[in-house]
Design a protein around this motif. Structure first.
Motif, PDB file in Angstrom:
ATOM      1  N   UNK A 250      -3.780  -3.149  13.376  1.00 54.42           N
ATOM      2  CA  UNK A 250      -3.067  -2.737  12.177  1.00 54.42           C
ATOM      3  C   UNK A 250      -2.164  -1.542  12.462  1.00 54.42           C
ATOM      4  N   UNK A 251      -1.212  -1.361  11.572  1.00 51.71           N
ATOM      5  CA  UNK A 251      -0.496  -0.100  11.436  1.00 51.71           C
ATOM      6  C   UNK A 251      -1.182   0.628  10.290  1.00 51.71           C
ATOM      7  N   UNK A 252      -1.717   1.808  10.578  1.00 48.75           N
ATOM      8  CA  UNK A 252      -2.505   2.556   9.592  1.00 48.75           C
ATOM      9  C   UNK A 252      -1.871   3.914   9.376  1.00 48.75           C
ATOM     10  N   UNK A 253      -1.664   4.274   8.117  1.00 47.37           N
ATOM     11  CA  UNK A 253      -1.152   5.596   7.772  1.00 47.37           C
ATOM     12  C   UNK A 253      -2.155   6.318   6.892  1.00 47.37           C
ATOM     13  N   UNK A 259      -6.924  13.199   5.862  1.00 49.63           N
ATOM     14  CA  UNK A 259      -7.316  12.035   6.639  1.00 49.63           C
ATOM     15  C   UNK A 259      -7.636  10.794   5.835  1.00 49.63           C
ATOM     16  N   UNK A 260      -7.441  10.834   4.520  1.00 48.93           N
ATOM     17  CA  UNK A 260      -7.725   9.668   3.698  1.00 48.93           C
ATOM     18  C   UNK A 260      -6.688   8.578   3.923  1.00 48.93           C
ATOM     19  N   UNK A 261      -7.144   7.320   3.888  1.00 46.67           N
ATOM     20  CA  UNK A 261      -6.250   6.189   4.085  1.00 46.67           C
ATOM     21  C   UNK A 261      -5.217   6.123   2.974  1.00 46.67           C
ATOM     22  N   UNK A 262      -3.941   5.991   3.374  1.00 48.94           N
ATOM     23  CA  UNK A 262      -2.858   5.796   2.417  1.00 48.94           C
ATOM     24  C   UNK A 262      -2.526   4.312   2.309  1.00 48.94           C
ATOM     25  N   UNK A 293       7.666   0.243   3.935  1.00 50.60           N
ATOM     26  CA  UNK A 293       7.888   1.295   2.949  1.00 50.60           C
ATOM     27  C   UNK A 293       6.878   2.412   3.180  1.00 50.60           C
ATOM     28  N   UNK A 294       7.370   3.609   3.358  1.00 52.18           N
ATOM     29  CA  UNK A 294       6.512   4.742   3.692  1.00 52.18           C
ATOM     30  C   UNK A 294       5.485   5.031   2.595  1.00 52.18           C
ATOM     31  N   UNK A 295       5.841   4.806   1.358  1.00 55.14           N
ATOM     32  CA  UNK A 295       4.965   5.170   0.248  1.00 55.14           C
ATOM     33  C   UNK A 295       3.801   4.199   0.052  1.00 55.14           C
ATOM     34  N   UNK A 296       4.068   2.888   0.245  1.00 58.48           N
ATOM     35  CA  UNK A 296       3.026   1.908  -0.100  1.00 58.48           C
ATOM     36  C   UNK A 296       2.710   0.903   1.011  1.00 58.48           C
ATOM     37  N   UNK A 297       3.434   0.943   2.137  1.00 61.53           N
ATOM     38  CA  UNK A 297       3.140   0.056   3.242  1.00 61.53           C
ATOM     39  C   UNK A 297       3.686  -1.349   3.121  1.00 61.53           C
ATOM     40  N   UNK A 298       4.469  -1.622   2.092  1.00 64.55           N
ATOM     41  CA  UNK A 298       5.051  -2.966   1.960  1.00 64.55           C
ATOM     42  C   UNK A 298       6.152  -3.157   2.995  1.00 64.55           C
ATOM     43  N   UNK A 299       6.154  -4.337   3.606  1.00 65.95           N
ATOM     44  CA  UNK A 299       7.168  -4.607   4.627  1.00 65.95           C
ATOM     45  C   UNK A 299       8.537  -4.729   3.976  1.00 65.95           C
ATOM     46  N   UNK A 300       9.499  -3.918   4.466  1.00 66.51           N
ATOM     47  CA  UNK A 300      10.845  -3.917   3.906  1.00 66.51           C
ATOM     48  C   UNK A 300      11.752  -4.908   4.626  1.00 66.51           C
TER      49      UNK A 300
END
Length: 380
Positions: A250-253, A259-262, A293-300
Protein backbone atom coordinates in the motif's frame (compact mmCIF):
# COMPACT_ATOMS: atom_id res chain seq x y z
CA UNK A 1 33.73 -6.91 -1.90
CA UNK A 2 36.94 -8.31 -0.51
CA UNK A 3 37.16 -11.86 0.87
CA UNK A 4 37.64 -10.87 4.51
CA UNK A 5 34.59 -8.62 4.48
CA UNK A 6 32.49 -11.24 2.66
CA UNK A 7 33.24 -13.77 5.41
CA UNK A 8 32.47 -11.24 8.13
CA UNK A 9 29.19 -10.24 6.50
CA UNK A 10 28.08 -13.84 6.28
CA UNK A 11 29.04 -14.61 9.86
CA UNK A 12 27.55 -11.42 11.26
CA UNK A 13 24.26 -11.47 9.35
CA UNK A 14 21.18 -12.00 11.49
CA UNK A 15 19.35 -13.70 8.63
CA UNK A 16 20.32 -15.31 5.34
CA UNK A 17 18.67 -13.13 2.74
CA UNK A 18 18.06 -13.77 -0.94
CA UNK A 19 17.72 -10.66 -3.08
CA UNK A 20 15.35 -10.43 -6.04
CA UNK A 21 16.17 -7.79 -8.62
CA UNK A 22 12.95 -6.34 -9.96
CA UNK A 23 12.77 -5.35 -13.63
CA UNK A 24 11.06 -2.14 -12.59
CA UNK A 25 14.18 -1.11 -10.67
CA UNK A 26 16.79 -1.81 -13.34
CA UNK A 27 17.22 -1.93 -17.11
CA UNK A 28 14.15 -3.66 -18.61
CA UNK A 29 14.71 -7.34 -19.36
CA UNK A 30 11.37 -9.16 -19.03
CA UNK A 31 9.04 -6.56 -20.57
CA UNK A 32 9.31 -4.46 -23.68
CA UNK A 33 9.48 -0.79 -22.66
CA UNK A 34 6.99 1.54 -24.31
CA UNK A 35 8.15 3.86 -27.06
CA UNK A 36 8.02 7.53 -26.20
CA UNK A 37 4.89 9.15 -27.62
CA UNK A 38 4.48 12.56 -29.22
CA UNK A 39 3.04 15.20 -26.91
CA UNK A 40 2.08 18.85 -26.89
CA UNK A 41 5.03 20.72 -25.42
CA UNK A 42 3.81 23.13 -22.76
CA UNK A 43 7.06 23.75 -20.87
CA UNK A 44 10.67 24.34 -21.83
CA UNK A 45 12.99 22.10 -19.80
CA UNK A 46 16.47 23.48 -19.19
CA UNK A 47 19.57 21.61 -18.07
CA UNK A 48 21.17 24.47 -16.12
CA UNK A 49 24.50 22.68 -15.52
CA UNK A 50 26.13 19.26 -15.56
CA UNK A 51 29.13 17.70 -13.84
CA UNK A 52 30.85 14.34 -14.34
CA UNK A 53 31.59 12.34 -11.18
CA UNK A 54 32.17 8.81 -12.48
CA UNK A 55 30.10 5.73 -13.22
CA UNK A 56 28.06 3.95 -10.56
CA UNK A 57 25.58 1.11 -10.21
CA UNK A 58 22.59 3.45 -10.07
CA UNK A 59 21.99 3.63 -6.34
CA UNK A 60 24.08 6.72 -5.61
CA UNK A 61 22.03 9.88 -5.15
CA UNK A 62 23.15 13.51 -4.92
CA UNK A 63 22.51 15.61 -1.81
CA UNK A 64 21.75 19.34 -1.78
CA UNK A 65 22.50 21.63 1.17
CA UNK A 66 22.18 25.38 1.69
CA UNK A 67 25.51 26.03 0.00
CA UNK A 68 26.58 22.94 -1.96
CA UNK A 69 25.68 19.85 -3.97
CA UNK A 70 27.45 16.66 -2.90
CA UNK A 71 27.77 13.66 -5.20
CA UNK A 72 29.85 10.49 -5.39
CA UNK A 73 31.11 8.31 -8.21
CA UNK A 74 33.79 5.67 -8.51
CA UNK A 75 35.86 6.07 -5.34
CA UNK A 76 35.49 9.85 -5.09
CA UNK A 77 33.24 12.23 -3.17
CA UNK A 78 32.68 15.66 -4.72
CA UNK A 79 31.45 19.01 -3.53
CA UNK A 80 29.88 20.95 -6.42
CA UNK A 81 28.96 24.61 -6.68
CA UNK A 82 25.16 24.79 -6.53
CA UNK A 83 24.89 27.47 -9.18
CA UNK A 84 27.43 26.31 -11.76
CA UNK A 85 28.12 22.63 -11.09
CA UNK A 86 31.86 23.37 -10.88
CA UNK A 87 33.85 21.02 -8.65
CA UNK A 88 34.88 22.77 -5.43
CA UNK A 89 36.82 19.77 -4.13
CA UNK A 90 37.27 16.03 -4.59
CA UNK A 91 37.97 13.57 -1.76
CA UNK A 92 39.30 10.10 -2.48
CA UNK A 93 37.60 7.36 -0.45
CA UNK A 94 39.29 4.17 0.65
CA UNK A 95 37.49 2.13 -2.00
CA UNK A 96 34.61 2.26 -4.49
CA UNK A 97 31.62 4.14 -3.09
CA UNK A 98 28.39 2.12 -3.13
CA UNK A 99 26.06 4.15 -0.89
CA UNK A 100 25.61 7.87 -0.32
CA UNK A 101 25.68 10.75 -0.10
CA UNK A 102 24.34 11.52 3.38
CA UNK A 103 24.91 15.02 4.75
CA UNK A 104 23.86 17.56 7.36
CA UNK A 105 25.69 20.35 5.53
CA UNK A 106 28.79 20.04 7.72
CA UNK A 107 29.52 16.31 7.54
CA UNK A 108 29.30 14.02 4.50
CA UNK A 109 29.01 10.23 4.80
CA UNK A 110 29.41 7.47 2.21
CA UNK A 111 29.78 3.69 2.33
CA UNK A 112 32.41 1.79 0.33
CA UNK A 113 32.45 -1.73 -1.09
CA UNK A 114 34.77 -2.70 1.76
CA UNK A 115 31.79 -2.41 4.07
CA UNK A 116 33.03 0.77 5.72
CA UNK A 117 31.25 4.05 6.38
CA UNK A 118 33.49 7.08 5.84
CA UNK A 119 32.84 10.64 7.02
CA UNK A 120 34.30 13.89 5.64
CA UNK A 121 33.93 17.52 6.69
CA UNK A 122 32.59 20.40 4.58
CA UNK A 123 36.04 21.01 3.10
CA UNK A 124 36.58 17.40 2.07
CA UNK A 125 38.87 16.45 4.94
CA UNK A 126 38.60 12.82 6.05
CA UNK A 127 37.37 12.52 9.66
CA UNK A 128 36.80 8.83 10.43
CA UNK A 129 35.72 5.45 9.13
CA UNK A 130 34.03 2.47 10.78
CA UNK A 131 33.50 -1.13 9.72
CA UNK A 132 29.88 -2.20 9.24
CA UNK A 133 28.29 -5.57 10.04
CA UNK A 134 27.30 -6.14 6.39
CA UNK A 135 27.22 -4.43 3.00
CA UNK A 136 24.66 -1.77 2.05
CA UNK A 137 23.52 0.46 -0.80
CA UNK A 138 21.31 2.62 1.46
CA UNK A 139 22.60 6.21 1.83
CA UNK A 140 23.67 7.04 5.39
CA UNK A 141 21.40 9.40 7.33
CA UNK A 142 23.38 12.28 8.85
CA UNK A 143 22.28 14.75 11.54
CA UNK A 144 21.37 15.20 15.19
CA UNK A 145 24.95 14.32 16.10
CA UNK A 146 24.67 10.92 14.40
CA UNK A 147 25.61 9.02 11.26
CA UNK A 148 23.01 6.28 10.86
CA UNK A 149 23.59 3.31 8.54
CA UNK A 150 21.17 0.57 7.53
CA UNK A 151 22.86 -2.64 6.32
CA UNK A 152 21.70 -5.72 4.42
CA UNK A 153 21.58 -7.83 7.59
CA UNK A 154 18.61 -5.61 8.67
CA UNK A 155 20.72 -3.81 11.27
CA UNK A 156 20.48 -0.05 11.80
CA UNK A 157 23.61 1.36 13.48
CA UNK A 158 24.23 4.89 14.77
CA UNK A 159 27.74 6.34 15.09
CA UNK A 160 28.83 9.52 16.84
CA UNK A 161 29.21 12.11 14.10
CA UNK A 162 32.44 13.54 15.58
CA UNK A 163 34.30 10.49 16.89
CA UNK A 164 32.84 7.59 14.90
CA UNK A 165 32.13 5.70 18.12
CA UNK A 166 29.15 3.36 17.87
CA UNK A 167 26.29 4.78 19.93
CA UNK A 168 23.64 2.08 19.40
CA UNK A 169 22.23 -0.46 16.98
CA UNK A 170 18.79 -1.87 16.25
CA UNK A 171 18.43 -5.39 14.84
CA UNK A 172 15.43 -5.92 12.58
CA UNK A 173 13.94 -9.02 11.00
CA UNK A 174 13.60 -9.82 7.32
CA UNK A 175 11.90 -12.46 5.18
CA UNK A 176 13.90 -15.04 3.22
CA UNK A 177 13.50 -13.07 -0.01
CA UNK A 178 13.98 -9.32 -0.34
CA UNK A 179 13.66 -6.86 -3.19
CA UNK A 180 16.58 -5.09 -4.86
CA UNK A 181 15.22 -1.54 -4.95
CA UNK A 182 16.42 1.88 -3.87
CA UNK A 183 15.85 2.49 -0.17
CA UNK A 184 16.57 5.50 2.02
CA UNK A 185 15.93 6.60 5.60
CA UNK A 186 14.46 9.97 6.57
CA UNK A 187 14.18 12.29 9.55
CA UNK A 188 10.72 12.92 11.00
CA UNK A 189 9.15 14.43 14.13
CA UNK A 190 8.88 10.85 15.40
CA UNK A 191 12.59 10.18 14.86
CA UNK A 192 14.44 8.15 12.23
CA UNK A 193 12.10 6.61 9.64
CA UNK A 194 13.34 3.37 8.07
CA UNK A 195 11.35 1.14 5.73
CA UNK A 196 11.72 -2.57 6.39
CA UNK A 197 11.67 -5.64 4.13
CA UNK A 198 8.78 -7.04 6.19
CA UNK A 199 6.42 -4.31 4.98
CA UNK A 200 6.69 -2.12 8.08
CA UNK A 201 7.80 1.48 8.60
CA UNK A 202 9.94 1.78 11.70
CA UNK A 203 10.53 4.98 13.65
CA UNK A 204 13.52 5.03 15.99
CA UNK A 205 14.31 7.68 18.57
CA UNK A 206 17.76 9.25 18.79
CA UNK A 207 18.56 6.64 21.45
CA UNK A 208 17.77 3.76 19.07
CA UNK A 209 14.54 2.78 20.81
CA UNK A 210 11.44 2.14 18.66
CA UNK A 211 8.86 4.92 18.69
CA UNK A 212 6.37 3.19 16.41
CA UNK A 213 6.22 0.32 13.93
CA UNK A 214 3.55 0.90 11.28
CA UNK A 215 2.23 -1.69 8.82
CA UNK A 216 2.59 -0.51 5.20
CA UNK A 217 2.10 -3.87 3.49
CA UNK A 218 1.06 -7.35 4.61
CA UNK A 219 2.35 -10.49 2.93
CA UNK A 220 -0.14 -12.49 0.88
CA UNK A 221 0.14 -15.42 -1.49
CA UNK A 222 1.97 -18.73 -1.36
CA UNK A 223 5.38 -18.25 -2.97
CA UNK A 224 8.15 -16.08 -1.54
CA UNK A 225 7.90 -13.81 -4.60
CA UNK A 226 4.17 -13.33 -4.04
CA UNK A 227 4.92 -12.43 -0.42
CA UNK A 228 7.44 -9.67 -1.18
CA UNK A 229 6.33 -6.53 0.67
CA UNK A 230 9.50 -4.44 0.98
CA UNK A 231 8.98 -0.80 1.86
CA UNK A 232 10.65 0.98 -1.06
CA UNK A 233 12.30 4.33 -1.65
CA UNK A 234 12.42 7.14 0.86
CA UNK A 235 9.53 7.93 3.23
CA UNK A 236 7.98 11.33 2.60
CA UNK A 237 7.74 13.67 5.57
CA UNK A 238 6.46 17.23 5.94
CA UNK A 239 4.60 19.17 8.62
CA UNK A 240 1.34 17.32 8.02
CA UNK A 241 2.05 13.89 6.55
CA UNK A 242 4.38 10.93 6.78
CA UNK A 243 3.93 8.66 3.75
CA UNK A 244 5.54 5.36 2.77
CA UNK A 245 4.93 2.76 0.08
CA UNK A 246 5.50 -1.00 -0.16
CA UNK A 247 5.91 -3.30 -3.12
CA UNK A 248 2.78 -5.44 -3.51
CA UNK A 249 1.41 -3.44 -0.59
CA UNK A 250 0.00 0.00 0.00
CA UNK A 251 0.73 3.68 -0.12
CA UNK A 252 0.08 4.80 3.47
CA UNK A 253 -0.08 8.36 4.76
CA UNK A 254 -0.11 9.15 8.48
CA UNK A 255 -0.23 12.29 10.56
CA UNK A 256 3.25 13.69 11.20
CA UNK A 257 2.19 14.91 14.64
CA UNK A 258 0.65 11.76 16.14
CA UNK A 259 1.21 8.92 13.64
CA UNK A 260 -2.50 8.25 13.16
CA UNK A 261 -3.56 6.82 9.81
CA UNK A 262 -4.92 9.44 7.41
CA UNK A 263 -5.48 7.17 4.39
CA UNK A 264 -4.05 4.26 2.42
CA UNK A 265 -4.27 3.15 -1.19
CA UNK A 266 -3.47 -0.19 -2.81
CA UNK A 267 -0.57 0.12 -5.28
CA UNK A 268 2.44 -2.07 -6.19
CA UNK A 269 5.04 0.62 -5.61
CA UNK A 270 8.68 0.48 -6.70
CA UNK A 271 9.53 4.04 -5.61
CA UNK A 272 8.93 6.04 -2.49
CA UNK A 273 6.17 8.65 -2.47
CA UNK A 274 6.59 12.37 -3.13
CA UNK A 275 3.98 14.97 -2.18
CA UNK A 276 3.12 18.56 -2.91
CA UNK A 277 0.30 20.78 -1.65
CA UNK A 278 -2.39 18.82 -3.52
CA UNK A 279 -1.15 15.36 -4.50
CA UNK A 280 0.95 12.39 -3.44
CA UNK A 281 2.80 10.71 -6.32
CA UNK A 282 4.28 7.22 -6.65
CA UNK A 283 5.46 4.84 -9.41
CA UNK A 284 4.28 1.23 -9.67
CA UNK A 285 5.99 -1.92 -10.99
CA UNK A 286 4.82 -1.21 -14.56
CA UNK A 287 6.28 2.32 -14.47
CA UNK A 288 2.82 3.87 -14.26
CA UNK A 289 2.87 7.18 -12.42
CA UNK A 290 -0.02 7.54 -9.94
CA UNK A 291 -1.32 10.71 -8.27
CA UNK A 292 -3.52 10.58 -5.17
CA UNK A 293 -5.47 13.37 -3.56
CA UNK A 294 -3.41 14.41 -0.56
CA UNK A 295 -6.43 15.01 1.67
CA UNK A 296 -8.36 11.76 1.17
CA UNK A 297 -6.18 9.34 -0.84
CA UNK A 298 -8.49 9.13 -3.84
CA UNK A 299 -6.65 8.43 -7.07
CA UNK A 300 -6.66 11.57 -9.23
CA UNK A 301 -4.92 10.19 -12.33
CA UNK A 302 -2.57 7.55 -13.72
CA UNK A 303 -0.03 8.14 -16.49
CA UNK A 304 0.72 4.93 -18.45
CA UNK A 305 2.82 6.51 -21.21
CA UNK A 306 6.13 5.29 -19.75
CA UNK A 307 5.17 1.63 -19.30
CA UNK A 308 8.17 -0.52 -18.31
CA UNK A 309 10.63 2.32 -18.88
CA UNK A 310 11.88 1.80 -15.28
CA UNK A 311 11.23 5.36 -14.21
CA UNK A 312 12.66 6.97 -11.09
CA UNK A 313 10.75 8.43 -8.17
CA UNK A 314 8.66 11.52 -9.06
CA UNK A 315 9.92 14.97 -8.17
CA UNK A 316 8.57 18.49 -8.61
CA UNK A 317 10.31 20.68 -11.19
CA UNK A 318 8.73 24.12 -11.40
CA UNK A 319 5.02 23.73 -12.12
CA UNK A 320 5.44 20.10 -13.24
CA UNK A 321 6.01 16.67 -11.71
CA UNK A 322 8.88 14.81 -13.37
CA UNK A 323 10.37 11.33 -13.61
CA UNK A 324 13.49 10.02 -15.38
CA UNK A 325 13.89 6.66 -17.14
CA UNK A 326 16.37 3.97 -18.19
CA UNK A 327 17.40 5.93 -21.31
CA UNK A 328 17.98 9.16 -19.41
CA UNK A 329 14.82 10.92 -20.55
CA UNK A 330 13.34 13.32 -17.98
CA UNK A 331 9.60 13.53 -18.62
CA UNK A 332 7.58 16.39 -17.15
CA UNK A 333 3.86 16.03 -16.47
CA UNK A 334 1.02 18.36 -15.59
CA UNK A 335 0.35 17.63 -11.89
CA UNK A 336 -3.37 18.34 -12.38
CA UNK A 337 -4.02 15.55 -14.92
CA UNK A 338 -0.76 13.66 -15.61
CA UNK A 339 -0.41 14.75 -19.21
CA UNK A 340 3.13 14.93 -20.57
CA UNK A 341 4.09 18.58 -21.14
CA UNK A 342 7.89 18.54 -21.54
CA UNK A 343 10.93 16.32 -21.97
CA UNK A 344 14.72 16.51 -22.00
CA UNK A 345 17.48 13.89 -21.98
CA UNK A 346 20.47 13.21 -19.74
CA UNK A 347 23.53 11.06 -20.36
CA UNK A 348 22.49 7.66 -19.02
CA UNK A 349 19.85 5.86 -16.98
CA UNK A 350 18.51 7.42 -13.79
CA UNK A 351 17.64 4.87 -11.10
CA UNK A 352 17.95 6.74 -7.81
CA UNK A 353 15.72 9.65 -6.77
CA UNK A 354 16.68 13.18 -7.72
CA UNK A 355 17.37 15.80 -5.05
CA UNK A 356 15.16 18.87 -4.80
CA UNK A 357 16.98 22.17 -5.35
CA UNK A 358 14.84 25.29 -5.41
CA UNK A 359 12.30 25.00 -8.22
CA UNK A 360 14.39 22.37 -9.99
CA UNK A 361 15.98 19.01 -9.27
CA UNK A 362 19.48 17.47 -9.37
CA UNK A 363 19.64 14.06 -11.09
CA UNK A 364 22.50 11.56 -11.20
CA UNK A 365 22.87 8.99 -13.99
CA UNK A 366 24.63 5.62 -13.99
CA UNK A 367 27.16 7.13 -16.42
CA UNK A 368 28.18 9.62 -13.74
CA UNK A 369 26.46 12.76 -15.00
CA UNK A 370 25.04 15.05 -12.31
CA UNK A 371 22.57 17.50 -13.85
CA UNK A 372 20.49 20.36 -12.52
CA UNK A 373 17.19 20.48 -14.43
CA UNK A 374 14.82 23.43 -14.41
CA UNK A 375 11.54 24.38 -16.06
CA UNK A 376 11.95 27.63 -17.96
CA UNK A 377 8.39 28.44 -19.01
CA UNK A 378 4.81 27.16 -18.95
CA UNK A 379 2.55 27.67 -21.94
CA UNK A 380 -1.17 27.82 -22.15
Amino acid sequence: MNTMFAKKALLGAAAALTVLTLAGCSTPDSHEPADLQDFREMVSPKVSWTASVGENDGYLTPAVTDNAVYAAGGSSLYRLDRHTGDKVWEAEAGSRIVAGVGTDGMHQAVVTDRGEVEVYDAEGKFIWRATLSAETDVPPLVGQGLVVVKTSDTRITAFDIVTGERRWHYQGQAPALTLQAFNQMAWSPAGILAGQANGRLLALGLNGKPVFDAVIGQAAGITEVERLIDVVGRPWVDNQLMCAAAFQGNLVCMSSTNGQLVWNAKVDSVTGPVADARMVYVVDDQSYVHAYNRANGREAWVNRDLEYRTVSAPIRIGATVAVADYEGYVTMMNPANGEVVGRTRLDGAVRAPAAQFGYGAVFQTVEGEVAYVLQESLGE
